[in-house]
Design a protein around this motif. Sequence first.
Motif, PDB file in Angstrom:
ATOM      1  N   ARG A  15       0.865  -1.323   0.127  1.00 58.52           N
ATOM      2  CA  ARG A  15       0.016   0.054   0.002  1.00 58.52           C
ATOM      3  C   ARG A  15       0.826   1.186  -0.071  1.00 58.52           C
ATOM      4  O   ARG A  15       0.373   2.451  -0.470  1.00 58.52           O
ATOM      5  CB  ARG A  15      -0.859   0.097   1.238  1.00 58.52           C
ATOM      6  N   GLU A  16       1.922   1.306   0.726  1.00 56.17           N
ATOM      7  CA  GLU A  16       2.926   2.393   0.511  1.00 56.17           C
ATOM      8  C   GLU A  16       4.144   1.811   0.502  1.00 56.17           C
ATOM      9  O   GLU A  16       4.684   0.970   0.816  1.00 56.17           O
ATOM     10  CB  GLU A  16       2.538   3.122   1.893  1.00 56.17           C
ATOM     11  N   ILE A  17       5.125   3.018   0.012  1.00 51.44           N
ATOM     12  CA  ILE A  17       6.627   2.602  -0.010  1.00 51.44           C
ATOM     13  C   ILE A  17       7.420   3.917   0.176  1.00 51.44           C
ATOM     14  O   ILE A  17       6.859   4.727  -0.214  1.00 51.44           O
ATOM     15  CB  ILE A  17       6.946   1.849  -1.619  1.00 51.44           C
ATOM     16  N   ALA A  18       8.596   3.763   0.476  1.00 48.55           N
ATOM     17  CA  ALA A  18       9.644   4.811   0.719  1.00 48.55           C
ATOM     18  C   ALA A  18      10.095   5.144  -0.723  1.00 48.55           C
ATOM     19  O   ALA A  18      10.655   4.126  -1.086  1.00 48.55           O
ATOM     20  CB  ALA A  18      10.693   4.670   1.825  1.00 48.55           C
ATOM     21  N   ALA A  19      10.220   6.251  -1.147  1.00 46.15           N
ATOM     22  CA  ALA A  19      10.602   6.238  -2.550  1.00 46.15           C
ATOM     23  C   ALA A  19      11.210   7.880  -2.647  1.00 46.15           C
ATOM     24  O   ALA A  19      11.217   8.739  -1.436  1.00 46.15           O
ATOM     25  CB  ALA A  19       9.628   6.496  -3.355  1.00 46.15           C
ATOM     26  N   ARG A  20      11.892   8.321  -3.616  1.00 46.99           N
ATOM     27  CA  ARG A  20      12.415   9.596  -3.816  1.00 46.99           C
ATOM     28  C   ARG A  20      11.847  10.112  -5.011  1.00 46.99           C
ATOM     29  O   ARG A  20      11.653   9.636  -6.367  1.00 46.99           O
ATOM     30  CB  ARG A  20      13.988   9.582  -3.848  1.00 46.99           C
ATOM     31  N   ILE A  21      11.866  11.492  -5.073  1.00 43.80           N
ATOM     32  CA  ILE A  21      11.269  12.125  -6.271  1.00 43.80           C
ATOM     33  C   ILE A  21      12.339  11.909  -7.396  1.00 43.80           C
ATOM     34  O   ILE A  21      13.625  12.300  -7.118  1.00 43.80           O
ATOM     35  CB  ILE A  21      11.079  13.710  -5.961  1.00 43.80           C
ATOM     36  N   ALA A  22      12.133  11.657  -8.377  1.00 39.58           N
ATOM     37  CA  ALA A  22      13.211  11.587  -9.637  1.00 39.58           C
ATOM     38  C   ALA A  22      12.880  12.736 -10.428  1.00 39.58           C
ATOM     39  O   ALA A  22      13.951  12.953 -11.191  1.00 39.58           O
ATOM     40  CB  ALA A  22      12.903  10.288 -10.458  1.00 39.58           C
ATOM     41  N   GLY A  23      11.654  13.275 -10.446  1.00 43.66           N
ATOM     42  CA  GLY A  23      11.415  14.565 -11.759  1.00 43.66           C
ATOM     43  C   GLY A  23      10.063  14.926 -11.633  1.00 43.66           C
ATOM     44  O   GLY A  23       9.282  14.268 -10.987  1.00 43.66           O
ATOM     45  N   ARG A  24       9.871  16.077 -12.184  1.00 43.06           N
ATOM     46  CA  ARG A  24       8.245  16.509 -12.346  1.00 43.06           C
ATOM     47  C   ARG A  24       8.548  17.619 -13.453  1.00 43.06           C
ATOM     48  O   ARG A  24       9.326  18.059 -13.592  1.00 43.06           O
ATOM     49  CB  ARG A  24       7.738  17.039 -11.081  1.00 43.06           C
ATOM     50  N   THR A  32       7.718   3.010  -7.157  1.00 41.32           N
ATOM     51  CA  THR A  32       6.120   3.137  -6.840  1.00 41.32           C
ATOM     52  C   THR A  32       5.262   2.312  -6.763  1.00 41.32           C
ATOM     53  O   THR A  32       5.577   1.086  -7.453  1.00 41.32           O
ATOM     54  CB  THR A  32       5.629   4.303  -7.943  1.00 41.32           C
ATOM     55  N   VAL A  33       4.277   2.474  -6.012  1.00 40.32           N
ATOM     56  CA  VAL A  33       3.411   1.456  -5.591  1.00 40.32           C
ATOM     57  C   VAL A  33       2.039   1.878  -6.454  1.00 40.32           C
ATOM     58  O   VAL A  33       1.028   1.028  -6.452  1.00 40.32           O
ATOM     59  CB  VAL A  33       3.082   1.076  -4.084  1.00 40.32           C
ATOM     60  N   PHE A  34       2.241   2.887  -6.997  1.00 42.06           N
ATOM     61  CA  PHE A  34       0.925   3.337  -7.834  1.00 42.06           C
ATOM     62  C   PHE A  34       0.778   2.757  -9.452  1.00 42.06           C
ATOM     63  O   PHE A  34       1.685   2.899 -10.146  1.00 42.06           O
ATOM     64  CB  PHE A  34       1.193   5.143  -8.301  1.00 42.06           C
ATOM     65  N   TYR A  35      -0.245   2.239  -9.655  1.00 44.73           N
ATOM     66  CA  TYR A  35      -0.360   1.803 -10.903  1.00 44.73           C
ATOM     67  C   TYR A  35      -1.125   2.770 -12.011  1.00 44.73           C
ATOM     68  O   TYR A  35      -1.849   3.542 -11.631  1.00 44.73           O
ATOM     69  CB  TYR A  35      -1.462   0.468 -10.852  1.00 44.73           C
ATOM     70  N   PRO A  36      -0.198   2.594 -12.960  1.00 45.04           N
ATOM     71  CA  PRO A  36      -0.603   3.636 -14.112  1.00 45.04           C
ATOM     72  C   PRO A  36      -1.765   3.130 -14.883  1.00 45.04           C
ATOM     73  O   PRO A  36      -1.572   1.897 -15.371  1.00 45.04           O
ATOM     74  CB  PRO A  36       0.566   3.768 -14.883  1.00 45.04           C
ATOM     75  N   ARG A  37      -2.829   4.030 -15.261  1.00 43.54           N
ATOM     76  CA  ARG A  37      -3.726   3.743 -16.103  1.00 43.54           C
ATOM     77  C   ARG A  37      -3.318   2.737 -17.286  1.00 43.54           C
ATOM     78  O   ARG A  37      -2.514   3.240 -17.854  1.00 43.54           O
ATOM     79  CB  ARG A  37      -4.565   4.871 -16.591  1.00 43.54           C
ATOM     80  N   GLY A  38      -3.904   1.635 -17.344  1.00 42.34           N
ATOM     81  CA  GLY A  38      -3.541   0.821 -18.675  1.00 42.34           C
ATOM     82  C   GLY A  38      -4.325  -0.487 -18.461  1.00 42.34           C
ATOM     83  O   GLY A  38      -4.724  -1.162 -17.631  1.00 42.34           O
ATOM     84  N   GLY A  39      -4.343  -1.224 -19.857  1.00 39.84           N
ATOM     85  CA  GLY A  39      -4.741  -2.597 -19.761  1.00 39.84           C
ATOM     86  C   GLY A  39      -6.475  -2.531 -19.600  1.00 39.84           C
ATOM     87  O   GLY A  39      -6.882  -3.692 -19.062  1.00 39.84           O
ATOM     88  N   GLY A  40      -7.159  -1.387 -19.559  1.00 38.83           N
ATOM     89  CA  GLY A  40      -8.315  -1.163 -19.041  1.00 38.83           C
ATOM     90  C   GLY A  40      -8.608  -0.709 -17.729  1.00 38.83           C
ATOM     91  O   GLY A  40      -9.493  -0.296 -17.263  1.00 38.83           O
ATOM     92  N   GLN A  41      -7.265  -1.028 -16.905  1.00 37.13           N
ATOM     93  CA  GLN A  41      -7.655  -0.770 -15.326  1.00 37.13           C
ATOM     94  C   GLN A  41      -7.216   0.861 -14.839  1.00 37.13           C
ATOM     95  O   GLN A  41      -6.208   1.272 -15.398  1.00 37.13           O
ATOM     96  CB  GLN A  41      -6.591  -1.512 -14.528  1.00 37.13           C
TER      97      GLN A  41
END
Length: 241
Positions: free
Chosen positions: A13-22, A32-41
């Motif tokens: 559900r959560e993970i320690a990460a670092r900003i890579a860019g924006r 990341t643990v965030f799934y990017p929209r794709g495959g219908g999901q």
Amino acid sequence: MTDPVFRDQPYEREIAARIAGRDERGIWLDRTVFYPRGGGQAGDAGWLAMGDGREVEIADTVKGEGDADILHVPTPGQEALVGELSAGTPVTARIDWDRRHRHMRFHTATHLLCAIVPHQTNGCSITSGYARLDFDMVEPLDREHLERELGRLVSEAHDVRTVWITDAELDAKPDLVRTMSVKPPRGVGRVRLLQIDGVDLQPCGGTHVANTREIGALKIVKIEKKSARTRRVVLEFATPA
Ligand SMILES: [Zn+2]
């Protein structure tokens, strides 16, 4: 590139990460643990928590390009806070788990439906409120039959797992490919398959529950003749959250 932790650990559900860019499209992380929209999901929503406890709310996650391959899209109106994030900033990336878990349950349910209906699919949409699947077929579908079969496969508690297979292994097993409801892509070296033991096997990059029992009771809210060659099935949970 972002380490897609959700792929092998969909229950994180959560993970320690670092900003890579924006940039104006969104924020990308080293992992990341965030799934990017794709495959219908649908893409995940959630929060990026900074060290002092302040949180950037994430409204959606989408696929980008290059290093920004997974973009966390902030809810509008947080520009000042987002402006404080720079490469290397540590954050805790936390998804809206209730929403994601519904995606996982619905997504796994669409695999069950693929196993019940012996036709190719040509469209799919998985949200937290419903799952929609379009089948390339002209025959009518029977709602009671589909609901009963879905209920059976859920209650039989089949384990769900991902397996990787190489092009060479696929070429050596034509019978296996014939049984798949969706044909795997070739030429990428290795393909990720979603296996529901004894029920379904097909290439898929989404997130799923670990056992069909976890899907819970489903109901079919709509069966629609979308076009001459398309039958649309819409599923919801029998018990609203
Ligand atoms: Zn899937």
